[in-house]
Design a protein around this motif. Structure first.
Motif, PDB file in Angstrom:
ATOM      1  N   ALA A  51       0.867  -1.287   0.028  1.00  0.00           N
ATOM      2  CA  ALA A  51      -0.040  -0.096  -0.003  1.00  0.00           C
ATOM      3  C   ALA A  51       0.826   1.231  -0.016  1.00  0.00           C
ATOM      4  N   THR A  52       2.112   1.246   0.743  1.00  0.00           N
ATOM      5  CA  THR A  52       2.897   2.416   0.773  1.00  0.00           C
ATOM      6  C   THR A  52       3.498   2.724  -0.824  1.00  0.00           C
TER       7      THR A  52
ATOM      8  N   ASP B 272       1.036   4.396  -2.959  1.00  0.00           N
ATOM      9  CA  ASP B 272       0.747   5.742  -2.499  1.00  0.00           C
ATOM     10  C   ASP B 272       2.002   6.655  -2.982  1.00  0.00           C
ATOM     11  N   ARG B 273       2.994   5.964  -2.872  1.00  0.00           N
ATOM     12  CA  ARG B 273       4.365   6.510  -3.480  1.00  0.00           C
ATOM     13  C   ARG B 273       4.431   6.547  -5.034  1.00  0.00           C
TER      14      ARG B 273
ATOM     15  N   GLN C 104       1.496   6.982  -6.797  1.00  0.00           N
ATOM     16  CA  GLN C 104       0.422   7.978  -7.355  1.00  0.00           C
ATOM     17  C   GLN C 104       1.108   9.419  -6.898  1.00  0.00           C
ATOM     18  N   ARG C 105       1.671   9.582  -5.746  1.00  0.00           N
ATOM     19  CA  ARG C 105       2.265  10.839  -5.487  1.00  0.00           C
ATOM     20  C   ARG C 105       3.552  11.216  -6.284  1.00  0.00           C
TER      21      ARG C 105
ATOM     22  N   GLU D 102      -6.446   2.285 -10.598  1.00  0.00           N
ATOM     23  CA  GLU D 102      -6.788   3.386  -9.526  1.00  0.00           C
ATOM     24  C   GLU D 102      -7.466   2.861  -8.576  1.00  0.00           C
TER      25      GLU D 102
ATOM     26  N   ALA E 145      -5.974   0.406  -6.244  1.00  0.00           N
ATOM     27  CA  ALA E 145      -5.101   0.960  -5.189  1.00  0.00           C
ATOM     28  C   ALA E 145      -6.011   1.445  -3.957  1.00  0.00           C
ATOM     29  N   GLN E 146      -7.242   2.215  -4.364  1.00  0.00           N
ATOM     30  CA  GLN E 146      -8.003   2.694  -3.179  1.00  0.00           C
ATOM     31  C   GLN E 146      -8.401   1.333  -2.319  1.00  0.00           C
TER      32      GLN E 146
ATOM     33  N   ALA F  77      -5.379   0.265   0.026  1.00  0.00           N
ATOM     34  CA  ALA F  77      -5.379   1.253   0.831  1.00  0.00           C
ATOM     35  C   ALA F  77      -6.357   1.175   2.140  1.00  0.00           C
TER      36      ALA F  77
END
Length: 224
Positions: A96-97, A100-101, A103-104, A124, A127-128, A131
């Motif tokens: 999950a980390t 997030d990386r 996407q950021r 996408e 990914a949610q 999370a």
């Protein structure tokens, strides 16, 4: 995502084996490379580099992974592609980390065996879901910590072991269900593979699988 001048996505292939895995197994480096190369060819992506690790999958702290993430963050590539999710990480929280990386930092992750493809809208959404499952696992970790403290405070009274379903199993159940697998089929597969239930048993039931999915759905609603 930035592409090369031809408008084609640039991919980094990532492969990993642990020190005790056989090179000729289904998880071997050659097998992983073949799957990644075939997918890049199918998608018309440029495979700019293949990076390999011989290391544990318990954390993301590996030389090859560190190099791959550095190249992606520096916009030297657009996609990190791997054959299987356990080649990336065996931890739901770490996975999950990583999502997030990605996407950021505006690069994509594509893990072929679970269909986690951040180059697509469906990816996408996936990914949610991951999370939410990671948050669920964090709560379980917190609960385990509180349970351990309670046992210590019980002045020697044996309170027994608290069994929980690991986050990676919850993740698998949710992914299989999202892919269209039925409750009975999921339960049958978990039983066949000998994956322990929440109470440490070996027989999964459709009702148990349904309860896991319901819990994930409730957590998803909490985060909307």
């Amino acid at each position: 995502m930035k592409m090369d001048q031809s408008g084609i996505l640039r991919a980094i292939g990532y492969m990993r084996v642990s020190t005790d895995e056989q090179g000729d197994s289904g998880a071997g480096l050659a097998a992983q490379r073949a799957v990644v190369e075939a997918e890049c060819a199918r998608r018309g992506w440029t495979l700019v580099e293949v990076i390999e690790d011989v290391a544990s999958g318990k954390t993301l702290d590996r030389p090859g992974m560190t190099r791959a993430l550095g190249l992606l963050d520096a916009r030297q590539a657009d996609v990190l592609i791997a054959a299987k999710v356990d080649r990336i990480s065996r931890s739901t929280l770490d996975f999950a980390t990583l999502l997030d990386r990605a996407q950021r930092s505006r690069w994509a992750l594509n893990v072929l065996d679970i269909g986690a493809d951040l180059t697509t809208p469906a990816g996408e959404m996936f990914a949610q879901i991951v999370a939410v499952i990671a948050q669920y696992e964090r709560r379980l970790i917190g609960q385990r910590t509180r349970d351990a403290l309670a046992i210590r405070k019980a002045a020697g009274v044996q309170l027994g072991t608290v069994f929980r379903i690991p986050g990676e199993v919850v993740f698998r159940i949710a992914a299989d269900y999202a892919a269209g697998a039925g409750l009975t089929a999921i339960a049958r597969n978990l039983t066949a593979e000998g994956i322990p239930t929440a109470r440490g048993g070996t027989e999964w039931r459709a009702s148990t699988v349904q309860a896991v999915i319901r819990r994930v759905a409730e957590n998803t609603a909490d985060h909307e």
